[in-house]
Design an enzyme around this catalytic site. Sequence first.
Site, PDB file in Angstrom:
ATOM      1  N   HIS A   1       0.858  -1.193   0.000  1.00 20.90           N
ATOM      2  CA  HIS A   1       0.000   0.000   0.000  1.00 20.90           C
ATOM      3  C   HIS A   1       0.890   1.238   0.000  1.00 20.90           C
ATOM      4  O   HIS A   1       1.895   1.270   0.699  1.00 20.90           O
ATOM      5  CB  HIS A   1      -0.876  -0.020   1.269  1.00 20.90           C
ATOM      6  CG  HIS A   1      -1.934   1.032   1.291  1.00 20.90           C
ATOM      7  ND1 HIS A   1      -1.669   2.341   1.603  1.00 20.90           N
ATOM      8  CD2 HIS A   1      -3.260   0.962   1.019  1.00 20.90           C
ATOM      9  CE1 HIS A   1      -2.805   3.034   1.530  1.00 20.90           C
ATOM     10  NE2 HIS A   1      -3.787   2.224   1.180  1.00 20.90           N
TER      11      HIS A   1
ATOM     12  N   CYS B   1      -3.838   2.621  -4.442  1.00 22.22           N
ATOM     13  CA  CYS B   1      -4.818   3.407  -3.671  1.00 22.22           C
ATOM     14  C   CYS B   1      -4.936   4.791  -4.302  1.00 22.22           C
ATOM     15  O   CYS B   1      -4.011   5.602  -4.228  1.00 22.22           O
ATOM     16  CB  CYS B   1      -4.365   3.498  -2.214  1.00 22.22           C
ATOM     17  SG  CYS B   1      -5.461   4.528  -1.215  1.00 22.22           S
TER      18      CYS B   1
ATOM     19  N   HIS C   1      -7.763   0.287  -4.148  1.00 20.68           N
ATOM     20  CA  HIS C   1      -8.579   1.065  -3.211  1.00 20.68           C
ATOM     21  C   HIS C   1      -9.074   2.277  -3.988  1.00 20.68           C
ATOM     22  O   HIS C   1      -8.254   3.066  -4.464  1.00 20.68           O
ATOM     23  CB  HIS C   1      -7.735   1.582  -2.045  1.00 20.68           C
ATOM     24  CG  HIS C   1      -7.333   0.535  -1.065  1.00 20.68           C
ATOM     25  ND1 HIS C   1      -6.578   0.819   0.051  1.00 20.68           N
ATOM     26  CD2 HIS C   1      -7.607  -0.792  -1.005  1.00 20.68           C
ATOM     27  CE1 HIS C   1      -6.388  -0.289   0.747  1.00 20.68           C
ATOM     28  NE2 HIS C   1      -6.988  -1.281   0.132  1.00 20.68           N
TER      29      HIS C   1
ATOM     30  N   ASP D   1     -13.000   2.875  -0.837  1.00 14.94           N
ATOM     31  CA  ASP D   1     -12.154   3.137   0.329  1.00 14.94           C
ATOM     32  C   ASP D   1     -12.933   4.000   1.313  1.00 14.94           C
ATOM     33  O   ASP D   1     -14.152   3.918   1.365  1.00 14.94           O
ATOM     34  CB  ASP D   1     -10.837   3.747  -0.152  1.00 14.94           C
ATOM     35  CG  ASP D   1      -9.691   3.514   0.819  1.00 14.94           C
ATOM     36  OD1 ASP D   1      -9.937   2.999   1.921  1.00 14.94           O
ATOM     37  OD2 ASP D   1      -8.557   3.851   0.484  1.00 14.94           O
ATOM     38  N   HIS D   2     -12.260   4.800   2.073  1.00 15.20           N
ATOM     39  CA  HIS D   2     -12.926   5.568   3.133  1.00 15.20           C
ATOM     40  C   HIS D   2     -14.221   6.209   2.646  1.00 15.20           C
ATOM     41  O   HIS D   2     -14.290   6.706   1.529  1.00 15.20           O
ATOM     42  CB  HIS D   2     -12.018   6.700   3.612  1.00 15.20           C
ATOM     43  CG  HIS D   2     -10.659   6.229   3.984  1.00 15.20           C
ATOM     44  ND1 HIS D   2      -9.586   7.056   4.042  1.00 15.20           N
ATOM     45  CD2 HIS D   2     -10.207   4.997   4.312  1.00 15.20           C
ATOM     46  CE1 HIS D   2      -8.522   6.372   4.389  1.00 15.20           C
ATOM     47  NE2 HIS D   2      -8.871   5.108   4.560  1.00 15.20           N
TER      48      HIS D   2
ATOM     49  N   TYR E   1     -14.760   4.264   7.917  1.00 12.16           N
ATOM     50  CA  TYR E   1     -15.193   2.887   7.677  1.00 12.16           C
ATOM     51  C   TYR E   1     -16.624   2.590   8.125  1.00 12.16           C
ATOM     52  O   TYR E   1     -16.921   1.515   8.629  1.00 12.16           O
ATOM     53  CB  TYR E   1     -14.195   1.907   8.302  1.00 12.16           C
ATOM     54  CG  TYR E   1     -12.937   1.811   7.459  1.00 12.16           C
ATOM     55  CD1 TYR E   1     -12.897   1.023   6.318  1.00 12.16           C
ATOM     56  CD2 TYR E   1     -11.800   2.553   7.768  1.00 12.16           C
ATOM     57  CE1 TYR E   1     -11.770   0.959   5.516  1.00 12.16           C
ATOM     58  CE2 TYR E   1     -10.655   2.500   6.980  1.00 12.16           C
ATOM     59  CZ  TYR E   1     -10.652   1.688   5.851  1.00 12.16           C
ATOM     60  OH  TYR E   1      -9.531   1.639   5.051  1.00 12.16           O
TER      61      TYR E   1
HETATM   62  C1  DNO Z   1      -6.431   2.899   5.383  1.00 16.23           C
HETATM   63  C2  DNO Z   1      -5.922   1.695   4.750  1.00 16.23           C
HETATM   64  C3  DNO Z   1      -4.540   1.340   5.247  1.00 16.23           C
HETATM   65  C4  DNO Z   1      -4.088   0.018   4.666  1.00 16.23           C
HETATM   66  C5  DNO Z   1      -2.694  -0.391   5.099  1.00 16.23           C
HETATM   67  C6  DNO Z   1      -2.230  -1.569   4.308  1.00 16.23           C
HETATM   68  O1  DNO Z   1      -7.578   3.164   5.353  1.00 16.23           O
HETATM   69  O2  DNO Z   1      -5.957   1.790   3.393  1.00 16.23           O
HETATM   70  O3  DNO Z   1      -4.564   1.262   6.643  1.00 16.23           O
HETATM   71  O4  DNO Z   1      -4.951  -0.987   5.082  1.00 16.23           O
HETATM   72  O5  DNO Z   1      -1.798   0.632   4.938  1.00 16.23           O
HETATM   73  O6  DNO Z   1      -1.183  -2.191   4.960  1.00 16.23           O
END
Ligand code: DNO
Length: 343
Positions: A198, A236, A263, A308-309, A322
């Site tokens: 990531h 991401c 992501h 993602d978020h 989340y």
């Molecule tokens: C945040 C996530 C990160 C991700 C880690 C992967 O929302 O995208 O915490 O899970 O960095 O190791």
Amino acid sequence: MELSFRWYGEDDPVTLENIKQIPDMKHIVSAIYDVPVGEVWTTERIAKLKQTIEAAGLKFEVVESLPVSEEIKLGTDKRDELIENYKTSLVNLAENGVKTVTYNFMPVFDWTRSQLDYELSDGSNTLIYKHDQLKDIDPLTTDLNLPGWDESYSREEMNHLITSYREISDEQLWENLKYFLDGVLPTAIEHDIDLAIHPDDPPWPIFGIPRIIKNKDSYERLLSINDSKNNGICFCTGSLGSLAENALPSMIRTFGEHIHFVHMRNVKRLDSHSFLETGHLSKNGSVDMKAVVEALQDINFKGTIRPDHGRMIWGETGKAGYGLFDRALGATYINGLIEGVSK
Ligand code: DNO
């Protein structure tokens, strides 16, 4: 490409039943959260998680994350033993059908924001990163409460870690990443596990500590360590998109077969080192989400994408970024983009 959703296990207020009802949701990405970083994930524990997810009608093929110990990132003499444990966990995951393992190489702090409940004009709350609010904070002397902060460290341990990282350079951190990958990749290749790093979030140094996975050059260097497709990327859009120089669609086309997990979220860049997280739509932020999905279609992406978020909307409370509602809206938007680019 198939949709996935992050689930934090039995304590997550968002249930597997909720998630399963999101249109075309296929996968859960999750982890074993109560095993301390560095210890082996046993076959039994992994099998139990898999059974729980499959009983809800979802697949478990992607782990997020199998965390890398600070000793490995720092390159201490404990790292060989911890790398052996990591390899054993990879074998146990492969035995349970896991195909992709996400990790990061961010020292101490995972994702970091300056505020978790910034109010947008529509009344929803979101995550924001303002560099001027963080740049003068010293975590050695300030009590921080950050989302990507491992709260199991004592203040003394944390200070020791921060001081140690401040003494190492980007080069040393790259050396330590290479050492880790040289150690674990043969096992990943043998068991056909795709590792997916990531990017650093935000993709620049914070608190005087180095960060190295931030742009196209970083990925080129990562692949120069080992160009096997198992040495891969968790792409991401939000982390990379907060840096204007990152041309996301072109990066996707360049690193094609190394991208195993995506992501998807949008950010609105406020200045060169500040951004806020918007709803997923392209028009809400700085990332062209449609162009990202088009690029994924072009590389014939076969992995999973997760929204993602999300913002906190409709009065929902819970784990910052989340909740269920806005991530579910993000999922349906991604579904629409995928349908739009499908032949
Ligand atoms: C945040 C996530 C990160 C991700 C880690 C992967 O929302 O995208 O915490 O899970 O960095 O190791």
